[in-house]
Each structure stands twice: as structure tokens, then as C-alpha cells.
Design a protein around this motif. Structure first.
Motif, mmCIF file in Angstrom:
data_model
loop_
_atom_site.group_PDB
_atom_site.id
_atom_site.type_symbol
_atom_site.label_atom_id
_atom_site.label_comp_id
_atom_site.label_asym_id
_atom_site.label_seq_id
_atom_site.Cartn_x
_atom_site.Cartn_y
_atom_site.Cartn_z
ATOM 1 N N GLN A 69 0.821 -1.210 0.000
ATOM 2 C CA GLN A 69 0.000 0.000 0.000
ATOM 3 C C GLN A 69 0.861 1.268 0.000
ATOM 4 O O GLN A 69 0.339 2.367 0.185
ATOM 5 N N ILE A 100 -3.713 -1.124 -10.152
ATOM 6 C CA ILE A 100 -4.935 -1.421 -9.400
ATOM 7 C C ILE A 100 -5.897 -2.117 -10.350
ATOM 8 O O ILE A 100 -6.238 -1.582 -11.405
ATOM 9 N N ASP A 144 -12.738 0.108 -6.200
ATOM 10 C CA ASP A 144 -11.403 -0.460 -6.347
ATOM 11 C C ASP A 144 -10.347 0.212 -5.471
ATOM 12 O O ASP A 144 -9.366 -0.424 -5.098
ATOM 13 N N PHE A 145 -10.533 1.492 -5.166
ATOM 14 C CA PHE A 145 -9.552 2.159 -4.313
ATOM 15 C C PHE A 145 -10.238 3.224 -3.474
ATOM 16 O O PHE A 145 -11.386 3.607 -3.717
ATOM 17 N N ASP A 199 -5.367 0.774 -2.004
ATOM 18 C CA ASP A 199 -5.861 -0.225 -2.951
ATOM 19 C C ASP A 199 -6.753 -1.170 -2.156
ATOM 20 O O ASP A 199 -6.280 -1.978 -1.353
#
Length: 377
Positions: free
Chosen positions: A27, A89, A96-97, A311
Motif C-alpha cells: 500500500q 490497481i 477499487d480504491f 488499494d
């Protein structure tokens, strides 16, 4: 013989461990660009002085983001930061994030009281990039809740470096009324080009220079999407910045920082420069840009802040129960359904091009007419 074999095994194990660690997805955020527009927290979040360089500022931003909790200010409209992880990603089911800011709701809202959706809400538009390097990456905006209805898509502004750090002032809370000069242009809802010019004041609570000290330019120009103003002044000392709706989505720093659902972003929201959806299986870069051009008296400019980027797919168990945000439907484009001899288009299972030609094989990322609607395969 035994010692030699044992040493080889130990060495092989160490190399394997190092190799696996080297390929492990983390991360850790890398900052590639940090270009804030002038603002009251510029040169403070993060700190900068006349000796600071662009590399220094990128590294300081990385330190703040990876510390999880400190904030980076992007300044007024157009200021931005570009980031990446050590891996792409992936576009999977759901958001997704995550991008967290420092948004919060007001304790006392004169309009909504305890049911407020206002306070310190400073939306930033999010862009995603795909490519092997930053110079050649293809960029797409994530279409938030206001994209198809209230956003200006071609707002451009130039700020001019101030010639003095103090000047005549009569405005409440000001130490320099005509501090940062700006010129801006855009296309209005009727398709007409508009322009405006004015000044941002310097307030008494932040007296450092608002011009990024590592920038060696006398003018800074930014362009991109511009969102509607969201602030209401109830009295000169009290401003409230509102969300566009309780379920407004798709913008950084646009909800309380502890609201993880509306701090999350779905790669499926990506659109091209024409506003058409694009199908991306991953992204390589994230860019956050202050999306409102607004000044709130003594409170200063509306400036997006970023405190962390995550992420979500690396979070244990997330993909089993992801955040789901249903996006707004795109308004009708006025495109008529194609009429193809021998086929009943409305409701049948075939795919057609926008010009009405039936296709036997669809291609990923292209737009088709399917069951009476435009779809991206």
C-alpha cells in the motif's frame, strides 16, 4: 560437502525470500507530481521554503500519505497530485480504491440541523491513468455524480504570482484584498465561451506566501472539470460547504473522512474526453485535482485535501464484501435506435454499431447498441 550443500540451500532460500518480497504488492504510495494551485495552506501542508525543490515536495507528500493521517492541500481550483502504487490497481467488482481527505460535517447547520450534509466539504475530481510511463499515459476522468448534469468540462484558469505579500485591505479577515490575480475561461451550458478575471485575498490567519515556493514560474495555468460551488454564507464569520446530495459520489474530500463508502472509487466510472464510458481492466496512476473554484471570505479558498490512498483489493476479505455505489444514469443522448432490415432491434439479443450495423463479434471497450441501449462491452 554437507556444509557446501547447506550453504547453497540457505542462499537459495534467501534469494527466493528476497524475490518474493520484491514482488509483493504493498500500500506504499509513490508521488510523481505535486502541483498545488495558490492557497492558504500551500507551503504549509506540506512545508516548503525557498530552498525546496520539486523532488523535495514529492518526497514530503509521500511521507505524509504513507504516514496515514497527515493531509496534503492541493490549493484552489486546478491544483493536483499524481500518485501510483508499486502495482496496477485491478478493476474488480465494486469500488477499487479509497481516497481519504479531512472532510467533516458542521456541528451547527442553520439549514439542516443535525441532519446536515454540510460542513467542510471540498470536492476533488479524480482522474485515472493507464500506461507504462507518466509521459505517455492515457487519462480518464472518473464520472462522479455531477459529471453529466452540473460539471463544466473545459474550465481553464491562470494565476499570477503576487508582487507583494501585503497590500490595501478592507475585506473581513483580509491582509491583502487584491493578492492573487486570476483569469479564467469556460464554455457555458448554452455552448458560449465565457471569461472572467479577479483576485483572491490573503487572510490574516495564514500570512506565508500562497505561491508554491518551488515553482519558478510567474504564472500557473490549470485546466479540467469544474464542479458547482457548494458554500453558503450564513454570516460573515460562518460558512457551510455542502455535499451535492446524501448519495453524491465520485469526489475526493467530499464526505466525512470516516465515510469509507463515499470515499471509495470504482474504475468502471472512467469516461473519455467525450464523456463516453471506457472499459479498463486496471489503472496505473491516480490524479486528484481540486474541483471547485470558490472563495469563502475569511475562510479562504475551497481546497481539496488528501490524507491517504488505499488499494481496496489488498485489504483482507474486501473482495468478498466490496463497497457498491450505483452510479447515476447518463441522460439520454438523443441517438435513435438503428433500424436493421430483418431484425427487431428493441429487445433482441444482437449487438449493433452506433450506425446500425449488426456485429457478429464484439470488441472489448467499444460502444454498441444492445437491447435498445448504448452499452460498453
Amino acid at each position: 560437502m554437507y556444509k557446501t550443500t547447506a550453504k547453497k540451500k540457505i542462499l537459495s532460500f534467501c534469494l527466493l525470500t528476497l524475490s518474493q518480497a520484491g514482488w509483493a504488492q504493498t500500500q506504499t504510495v509513490q508521488v510523481l507530481e505535486f502541483h498545488p494551485a495558490p492557497g492558504q495552506f500551500v507551503n504549509e501542508l506540506p512545508a516548503a521554503d525557498t530552498n525546496s525543490t520539486q523532488d523535495d515536495m514529492n518526497r514530503r507528500c509521500e511521507d505524509l500519505l504513507n504516514d496515514k493521517g497527515n493531509v496534503i492541500s492541493l490549493g484552489t481550483f486546478g491544483g493536483y497530485i499524481t500518485m501510483k502504487f508499486d502495482h496496477p490497481i485491478e478493476n474488480k467488482h465494486g469500488s477499487d480504491f479509497l481516497i481519504k481527505g479531512n472532510g467533516m460535517y458542521a456541528i451547527d447547520d442553520p439549514k439542516y440541523g443535525k441532519e446536515t450534509i454540510g460542513g467542510s466539504i471540498e470536492p476533488g475530481i479524480v482522474y485515472v491513468g493507464v500506461g507504462d510511463n507518466l509521459e505517455t499515459a492515457k487519462w480518464y476522468e472518473l464520472a462522479g455524480s455531477e459529471y453529466y448534469t452540473n460539471e463544466i468540462h473545459d474550465f481553464e484558469i491562470t494565476y499570477f504570482k503576487p508582487t507583494a505579500e501585503a497590500c490595501e485591505h478592507q475585506l473581513f479577515g483580509s491582509v491583502c484584498d487584491n493578492y492573487i490575480k486570476w483569469n479564467c475561461t469556460w464554455t457555458d451550458a448554452k455552448g458560449e465561451r465565457r471569461d472572467s478575471t479577479g483576485y483572491h485575498m490573503k487572510n490574516q490567519y495564514h500570512i506565508q506566501t500562497y505561491w508554491p515556493q518551488w515553482e519558478d514560474k510567474d504564472q500557473l495555468t490549470f485546466k479540467g472539470g469544474c464542479l458547482p460551488n457548494n458554500a453558503v454564507m450564513y454570516k460573515p464569520t460562518y460558512w457551510v460547504q455542502y455535499r451535492y446530495a446524501k448519495d453524491a459520489y465520485g469526489y475526493a474530500d467530499a464526505c466525512p473522512a470516516n465515510d469509507l463508502l463515499y470515499s471509495s472509487f470504482d474504475i468502471n466510472w472512467a469516461v473519455d474526453e467525450k464523456g463516453d464510458p471506457v472499459a479498463l481492466d486496471h489503472i496505473d496512476y491516480i490524479r486528484v485535482m481540486t474541483g471547485i473554484f470558490q472563495y469563502c471570505g475569511w475562510l479562504g479558498e475551497t481546497s481539496t485535501e488528501v490524507s491517504s490512498v488505499v488499494d481496496l483489493h489488498l485489504m483482507e476479505g474486501y473482495d468478498d464484501n466490496p463497497y457498491i455505489i450505483t452510479p447515476r444514469e447518463r441522460p439520454s443522448t438523443g441517438i435513435q435506435l438503428p433500424t436493421v432490415p430483418g431484425h427487431q432491434v428493441q429487445g433482441d439479443a444482437a449487438y449493433y454499431t452506433l450506425t446500425g450495423q449488426r456485429v457478429e463479434r464484439v470488441e472489448r471497450g467499444k460502444i454498441y447498441i444492445h437491447k435498445g441501449k448504448k452499452v460498453v462491452f
